[in-house]
Design an enzyme around this catalytic site. Structure first.
Site, PDB file in Angstrom:
ATOM      1  N   LYS A  23      16.532  43.865  37.763  1.00  0.00           N
ATOM      2  CA  LYS A  23      17.220  43.977  39.057  1.00  0.00           C
ATOM      3  C   LYS A  23      18.736  43.892  38.882  1.00  0.00           C
ATOM      4  CE  LYS A  23      17.637  40.153  41.707  1.00  0.00           C
ATOM      5  NZ  LYS A  23      18.946  39.738  42.213  1.00  0.00           N
ATOM      6  N   ASN A  24      19.199  42.877  38.156  1.00  0.00           N
ATOM      7  CA  ASN A  24      20.636  42.633  38.108  1.00  0.00           C
ATOM      8  C   ASN A  24      21.398  43.630  37.234  1.00  0.00           C
ATOM      9  OD1 ASN A  24      20.308  40.641  39.952  1.00  0.00           O
ATOM     10  ND2 ASN A  24      20.429  38.941  38.491  1.00  0.00           N
ATOM     11  N   CYS A 119      26.486  31.966  50.261  1.00  0.00           N
ATOM     12  CA  CYS A 119      25.063  32.211  50.448  1.00  0.00           C
ATOM     13  C   CYS A 119      24.340  30.898  50.231  1.00  0.00           C
ATOM     14  CB  CYS A 119      24.546  33.336  49.560  1.00  0.00           C
ATOM     15  SG  CYS A 119      24.134  32.864  47.913  1.00  0.00           S
ATOM     16  N   ARG A 124      29.929  30.846  46.088  1.00  0.00           N
ATOM     17  CA  ARG A 124      29.963  32.144  45.411  1.00  0.00           C
ATOM     18  C   ARG A 124      31.208  32.960  45.763  1.00  0.00           C
ATOM     19  NH1 ARG A 124      24.077  34.670  45.063  1.00  0.00           N
ATOM     20  NH2 ARG A 124      24.910  35.507  43.140  1.00  0.00           N
ATOM     21  N   ASP A 310      18.884  31.335  36.807  1.00  0.00           N
ATOM     22  CA  ASP A 310      17.855  32.025  37.597  1.00  0.00           C
ATOM     23  C   ASP A 310      16.438  31.597  37.208  1.00  0.00           C
ATOM     24  OD1 ASP A 310      19.933  33.292  38.827  1.00  0.00           O
ATOM     25  OD2 ASP A 310      19.748  35.160  37.707  1.00  0.00           O
ATOM     26  N   ARG A 402      12.996  40.486  47.295  1.00  0.00           N
ATOM     27  CA  ARG A 402      14.303  40.983  46.834  1.00  0.00           C
ATOM     28  C   ARG A 402      14.302  41.210  45.324  1.00  0.00           C
ATOM     29  NH1 ARG A 402      19.322  37.785  48.985  1.00  0.00           N
ATOM     30  NH2 ARG A 402      20.155  39.417  47.671  1.00  0.00           N
TER      31      ARG A 402
HETATM   32  N1  EPU Z   1      32.702  32.377  40.835  1.00  0.00           N
HETATM   33  C1  EPU Z   1      33.931  32.051  41.358  1.00  0.00           C
HETATM   34  N2  EPU Z   1      34.823  33.071  41.619  1.00  0.00           N
HETATM   35  C2  EPU Z   1      34.512  34.379  41.391  1.00  0.00           C
HETATM   36  C3  EPU Z   1      33.253  34.706  40.842  1.00  0.00           C
HETATM   37  C4  EPU Z   1      32.368  33.672  40.573  1.00  0.00           C
HETATM   38  O1  EPU Z   1      34.234  30.887  41.597  1.00  0.00           O
HETATM   39  O2  EPU Z   1      35.355  35.258  41.663  1.00  0.00           O
HETATM   40  C5  EPU Z   1      31.722  31.316  40.578  1.00  0.00           C
HETATM   41  C6  EPU Z   1      30.526  31.424  41.531  1.00  0.00           C
HETATM   42  O3  EPU Z   1      30.793  30.778  42.757  1.00  0.00           O
HETATM   43  C7  EPU Z   1      29.404  30.778  40.747  1.00  0.00           C
HETATM   44  C8  EPU Z   1      29.769  31.073  39.291  1.00  0.00           C
HETATM   45  O4  EPU Z   1      31.144  31.497  39.311  1.00  0.00           O
HETATM   46  O5  EPU Z   1      29.398  29.406  40.959  1.00  0.00           O
HETATM   47  C9  EPU Z   1      28.941  32.129  38.610  1.00  0.00           C
HETATM   48  O6  EPU Z   1      28.964  33.304  39.382  1.00  0.00           O
HETATM   49  P1  EPU Z   1      28.826  34.771  38.768  1.00  0.00           P
HETATM   50  O7  EPU Z   1      29.950  35.587  39.286  1.00  0.00           O
HETATM   51  O8  EPU Z   1      28.615  34.692  37.305  1.00  0.00           O
HETATM   52  O9  EPU Z   1      27.465  35.235  39.444  1.00  0.00           O
HETATM   53  P2  EPU Z   1      27.156  36.550  40.270  1.00  0.00           P
HETATM   54  O10 EPU Z   1      27.708  37.734  39.580  1.00  0.00           O
HETATM   55  O11 EPU Z   1      27.507  36.334  41.701  1.00  0.00           O
HETATM   56  C10 EPU Z   1      24.931  37.057  38.982  1.00  0.00           C
HETATM   57  C11 EPU Z   1      23.489  37.276  39.349  1.00  0.00           C
HETATM   58  C12 EPU Z   1      22.865  35.987  39.814  1.00  0.00           C
HETATM   59  C13 EPU Z   1      22.980  34.961  38.689  1.00  0.00           C
HETATM   60  C14 EPU Z   1      24.455  34.811  38.255  1.00  0.00           C
HETATM   61  C15 EPU Z   1      24.631  33.891  37.070  1.00  0.00           C
HETATM   62  C16 EPU Z   1      23.493  39.533  40.173  1.00  0.00           C
HETATM   63  C17 EPU Z   1      23.273  40.454  41.312  1.00  0.00           C
HETATM   64  N3  EPU Z   1      23.410  38.243  40.429  1.00  0.00           N
HETATM   65  O12 EPU Z   1      25.570  36.585  40.155  1.00  0.00           O
HETATM   66  O13 EPU Z   1      21.483  36.262  40.045  1.00  0.00           O
HETATM   67  O14 EPU Z   1      22.508  33.709  39.134  1.00  0.00           O
HETATM   68  O15 EPU Z   1      24.990  36.103  37.914  1.00  0.00           O
HETATM   69  O16 EPU Z   1      23.855  34.298  36.003  1.00  0.00           O
HETATM   70  O17 EPU Z   1      23.701  39.975  39.050  1.00  0.00           O
HETATM   71  C18 EPU Z   1      19.390  36.077  41.104  1.00  0.00           C
HETATM   72  O18 EPU Z   1      19.043  37.126  40.533  1.00  0.00           O
HETATM   73  O19 EPU Z   1      18.584  35.309  41.697  1.00  0.00           O
HETATM   74  C19 EPU Z   1      20.813  35.675  41.088  1.00  0.00           C
HETATM   75  C20 EPU Z   1      21.343  34.823  41.969  1.00  0.00           C
END
Ligand code: EPU
Length: 437
Positions: A23-24, A119, A124, A310, A402
């Protein structure tokens, strides 16, 4: 439609299951198809509500979509992009839609994308995405809940991420594909999904090296040099981990196909420490089994290659009946223990203090009515239901839909007693006819 799972616990899972596309990875690759003034075809696309959302985003931009759910392929024709706006109605349903910002900046040098907001699992933020785009030369205004980014041209630069954010790495990698000169993303996220996105981008003509390490270099190419291609996405490591946990939780033995074991090294190691056996049958096939009560373990969630956040909730379900006391520290999200109150309702002994959870293994969980509060918490409750005595009802299945394609069919194939019920009509969904309870 409000749907729920009814699960009769206690069955030992046995047999074979095949894992779908990640998915991701798929969500980002589909967004990246916008870079090509032409058609791209993506294979190994799971049928998930999140995939439907990113396709709606693309469609609102003017792309033409052909989704073949039988073939598990999506063809995107992005020859004409008639809009640069991703509306709040879609971005609020799935925050991963924010990835379209980088893709539109690469293609159109202008984008208007709704801010996703927080969320259930945490705040996030997207500040690294915004700061990185500014470093590449974009002018950014935040107005009425929307990010409006614009640049006459993007200029390759060094970008340092405060933490290795998956989404920020991907958004900036996308934006930099057509920037002038080279961009170096330092402290980049190293997840396999990042490598998959980079591989896709290179397939359409981008010049990216270092994906999978903490320094990614993107040498800008001309937008017109990007071209049509076909691409197959990697298997979903979190879906694979979920099925491995479900098998181990029920003292079962199963063959899991279409999995890249190297993507799950840390998780596999923890399962083995708990007493499970994992054998490599073929390069992309493993056999997972467990016979005895599991041992408790401690772990801290970390960016890849550490223990994946995850799979934290799903691993917690295993610890609820393991021998001894296990400690989990969730280091990525502020609020990712939402499964705890429901696991307690099933008889688990869990003490939670902020981002730490102490789980004292009990002999057995008891079936109860529980609520899927997010995708992975929902999957964890399904695993708990499979382990428990008697009947468990898991409500709010839309969260699980999802990220898990055909979840109940795949579990039924392993012998689980699980069926989907429509809450309003109380009708059993056809999944039960395919071989349910
Ligand atoms: N963060 C910030 N500022 C930013 C970006 C991130 O503070 O600009 C913080 C976030 O608040 C969080 C941490 O950094 O606490 C990690 O966030 P990251 O950006 O790495 O996560 P993401 O890209 O929003 C993806 C996956 C998530 C998975 C995370 C970590 C997708 C669509 N989602 O999220 O997947 O938990 O990486 O591995 O790729 C899931 O599939 O259930 C899911 C939540």
């Amino acid at each position: 439609m409000t749907e729920k799972f009814k699960i009769i616990g206690g069955e030992t899972l046995k047999g074979e299951v095949s894992i779908g596309g990640a998915k991701n990875a798929v969500l980002k690759i589909l967004a990246a198809t916008v870079l090509v003034k032409g058609s791209t075809k993506i294979y190994n696309v799971p049928h998930l509500t999140d995939v439907d959302i990113i396709l709606s985003v693309l469609s609102e931009l003017g792309a033409k979509i052909k989704y073949n759910t039988e073939e598990k392929s999506v063809e995107v024709d992005a020859s004409e992009i008639s809009s640069i706006t991703a509306k709040y109605e879609l971005v609020s349903k799935m925050r991963a839609s924010f990835i379209i910002l980088g893709a539109l900046m690469s293609r159109c040098k202008e984008a208007i994308v709704a801010l996703p907001g927080g969320c259930a699992i945490g705040e996030r933020r997207v500040d690294f995405h915004i700061k990185g785009l500014e470093t590449l030369g974009a002018k950014i205004k935040i107005e009425n809940g929307y990010v409006h980014a614009k640049a006459s041209k993007l200029i390759g630069s060094d970008i340092y991420l405060d933490i290795p954010s998956v989404g920020a790495t991907e958004n900036l990698m996308l934006a930099a594909v057509t920037a002038e000169g080279s961009t170096r993303i330092q402290n980049a996220a190293r997840e396999p999904e990042i490598i998959d996105l980079a591989n896709f981008l290179n397939t359409i003509g981008a010049d990216i090296t270092g994906a999978g390490t903490s320094e990614i270099v993107i040498n800008g190419v001309k937008q017109d040099s990007l071209h049509s291609a076909e691409y197959t996405t990697i298997p979903d490591r979190i879906e694979a981990g979920t099925f491995m946990a479900a098998v181990v939780a029920t003292k079962g033995k199963a063959i899991i196909k279409n999995v890249y074991p190297a993507h799950l090294t840390f998780f596999n190691d923890k399962l083995i420490q708990m007493g499970a056996s994992i054998k490599l049958v073929e390069p992309t096939t493993i056999e997972v089994s467990s016979r005895n009560r599991l041992n408790s373990i401690n772990f801290v969630t970390q960016p890849y290659p550490g223990f994946p956040t995850d799979l934290q909730a799903i691993a917690m379900s295993l610890l609820t009946t393991a021998n001894g006391v296990g400690i989990i520290t969730e280091s990525l999200y502020e609020n990712r223990f939402m499964q705890v109150p429901d696991l307690r309702r099933m008889g688990a002994d869990i003490h939670q203090d902020r981002n730490h959870a102490i789980i004292k293994g009990v002999k057995k969980l008891e079936g109860a009515t529980v609520v899927a509060s997010d995708l992975r918490a929902g999957a964890a409750l399904v695993v708990a239901g499979l382990m428990a005595n008697g009947e468990t009802t898991v409500e709010k299945l839309h969260h699980i839909d999802r990220g898990y394609e055909d979840f109940e069919y795949k579990l039924q194939g392993l012998g689980a007693k699980i069926k989907r019920i429509n809450e309003e009509t109380m009708e059993v969904n056809p999944s039960v006819i395919k071989g349910g309870i």
